[in-house]
Design a protein around this motif. Structure first.
Motif, PDB file in Angstrom:
ATOM      1  N   ARG A  11       0.827  -1.200   0.000  1.00 27.12           N
ATOM      2  CA  ARG A  11       0.000   0.000   0.000  1.00 27.12           C
ATOM      3  C   ARG A  11       0.868   1.259   0.000  1.00 27.12           C
ATOM      4  NH1 ARG A  11      -4.123  -0.167   4.392  1.00 27.12           N
ATOM      5  NH2 ARG A  11      -2.294   0.106   5.679  1.00 27.12           N
ATOM      6  N   ARG A  14       1.860   2.113  -3.448  1.00 23.67           N
ATOM      7  CA  ARG A  14       0.776   2.708  -4.238  1.00 23.67           C
ATOM      8  C   ARG A  14       0.565   4.169  -3.851  1.00 23.67           C
ATOM      9  NH1 ARG A  14      -1.572  -2.030  -2.718  1.00 23.67           N
ATOM     10  NH2 ARG A  14      -3.017  -1.015  -1.278  1.00 23.67           N
ATOM     11  N   VAL A  15       0.516   4.424  -2.539  1.00 25.17           N
ATOM     12  CA  VAL A  15       0.219   5.764  -2.038  1.00 25.17           C
ATOM     13  C   VAL A  15       1.323   6.755  -2.408  1.00 25.17           C
ATOM     14  CG1 VAL A  15      -0.031   7.105   0.102  1.00 25.17           C
ATOM     15  CG2 VAL A  15      -1.312   4.979  -0.188  1.00 25.17           C
ATOM     16  N   ASP A  19       1.949   8.948  -9.537  1.00 25.57           N
ATOM     17  CA  ASP A  19       0.652   9.078 -10.208  1.00 25.57           C
ATOM     18  C   ASP A  19      -0.541   8.990  -9.257  1.00 25.57           C
ATOM     19  OD1 ASP A  19       0.874   6.356  -9.655  1.00 25.57           O
ATOM     20  OD2 ASP A  19       0.132   5.718 -11.617  1.00 25.57           O
ATOM     21  N   PHE A  20      -0.306   8.748  -7.968  1.00 28.18           N
ATOM     22  CA  PHE A  20      -1.408   8.649  -7.004  1.00 28.18           C
ATOM     23  C   PHE A  20      -2.088  10.009  -6.812  1.00 28.18           C
ATOM     24  CE2 PHE A  20      -3.371   7.751  -2.808  1.00 28.18           C
ATOM     25  CZ  PHE A  20      -3.901   6.498  -3.051  1.00 28.18           C
ATOM     26  N   ARG A  35      -8.919   7.163  -2.518  1.00 24.90           N
ATOM     27  CA  ARG A  35      -7.464   7.320  -2.401  1.00 24.90           C
ATOM     28  C   ARG A  35      -7.094   7.945  -1.055  1.00 24.90           C
ATOM     29  NH1 ARG A  35      -4.839   8.838  -8.282  1.00 24.90           N
ATOM     30  NH2 ARG A  35      -5.822   7.119  -9.397  1.00 24.90           N
ATOM     31  N   GLU A  38      -7.302   5.339   1.621  1.00 28.25           N
ATOM     32  CA  GLU A  38      -6.158   4.429   1.532  1.00 28.25           C
ATOM     33  C   GLU A  38      -4.893   5.087   2.098  1.00 28.25           C
ATOM     34  OE1 GLU A  38      -4.227   1.309  -1.654  1.00 28.25           O
ATOM     35  OE2 GLU A  38      -5.254   3.074  -2.463  1.00 28.25           O
ATOM     36  N   ALA A  39      -4.658   6.335   1.733  1.00 29.73           N
ATOM     37  CA  ALA A  39      -3.482   7.053   2.237  1.00 29.73           C
ATOM     38  C   ALA A  39      -3.593   7.292   3.742  1.00 29.73           C
ATOM     39  CB  ALA A  39      -3.316   8.382   1.496  1.00 29.73           C
TER      40      ALA A  39
END
Length: 186
Positions: A11, A14-15, A19-20, A35, A38-39
């Motif tokens: 994760r 991704r965060v 591009d996040f 998003r 998730e962050a």
């Protein structure tokens, strides 16, 4: 331990991927909120890992102080009550210089086991489980190593907080621009 790995599957990867937070204007509000959630969760988990490390650092520093003859652990408490009292003083130390940013979150750590294992690995790597067996030099090295790991976790946590802030700012921008009716969620 928690450093960003481009193309990684965790994760945090991704965060922290560039591009996040790019092209947010092309996403709908629900995607941005997802998003941010998730962050936010990653920040909570990093905060938990950071505090685990800080607690161990506090205990090792208390051992160093005890060896110098000061602090709550001096005299090496023996009874359970003495140990609990000494540890509560160590872990509630108001003199800490590395408090967090005071961010409020209602999230609970989601990967407690994973972060605990990472923190325990860091402690095991420095051989800091049996402090009585460590020389003063080894104890100082253990503290230094854990301080380094905690600093890296804190750095990544601040980077994740920047992502949360960027996503929150985009949501606020949309509210301010009138593109989102008030009461349409957070």
């Amino acid at each position: 331990m928690t450093d960003y790995l481009p193309g990684g599957r965790r994760r945090v990867d991704r965060v922290l991927a560039p591009d996040f937070v790019t092209g947010l204007d092309g996403l709908d509000l629900d995607q941005i909120r997802a998003r941010r959630i998730e962050a936010d969760q990653e920040e909570t988990d990093l905060s938990y890992a950071r505090r685990l490390l800080q607690g161990r650092i506090d205990i090792l520093r208390a051992e160093q102080a005890a060896r110098r003859g000061d602090g709550p652990m001096s005299g090496h408490p023996r009874t359970d009550e003495e140990i609990v009292k000494a540890l509560s003083l160590v872990l509630a130390d108001e003199r800490r210089q590395d408090h967090g940013m005071g961010r409020h979150t209602v999230s609970e750590p989601s990967r407690i086991g994973e972060h605990r294992r990472e923190a325990e690995r860091a402690v095991a790597d420095v051989g800091a489980s049996a402090t009585d067996d460590l020389s003063d030099e080894a104890l100082a090295a253990a503290v230094a190593k854990l301080v380094d790991v905690e600093a890296r976790v804190s750095r990544v946590r601040r980077e994740v907080q920047g992502v949360v802030d960027a996503l929150t700012a985009e949501i606020a921008r949309r509210y301010a621009a009138g593109g989102v009716p008030v009461g349409a969620g957070s």
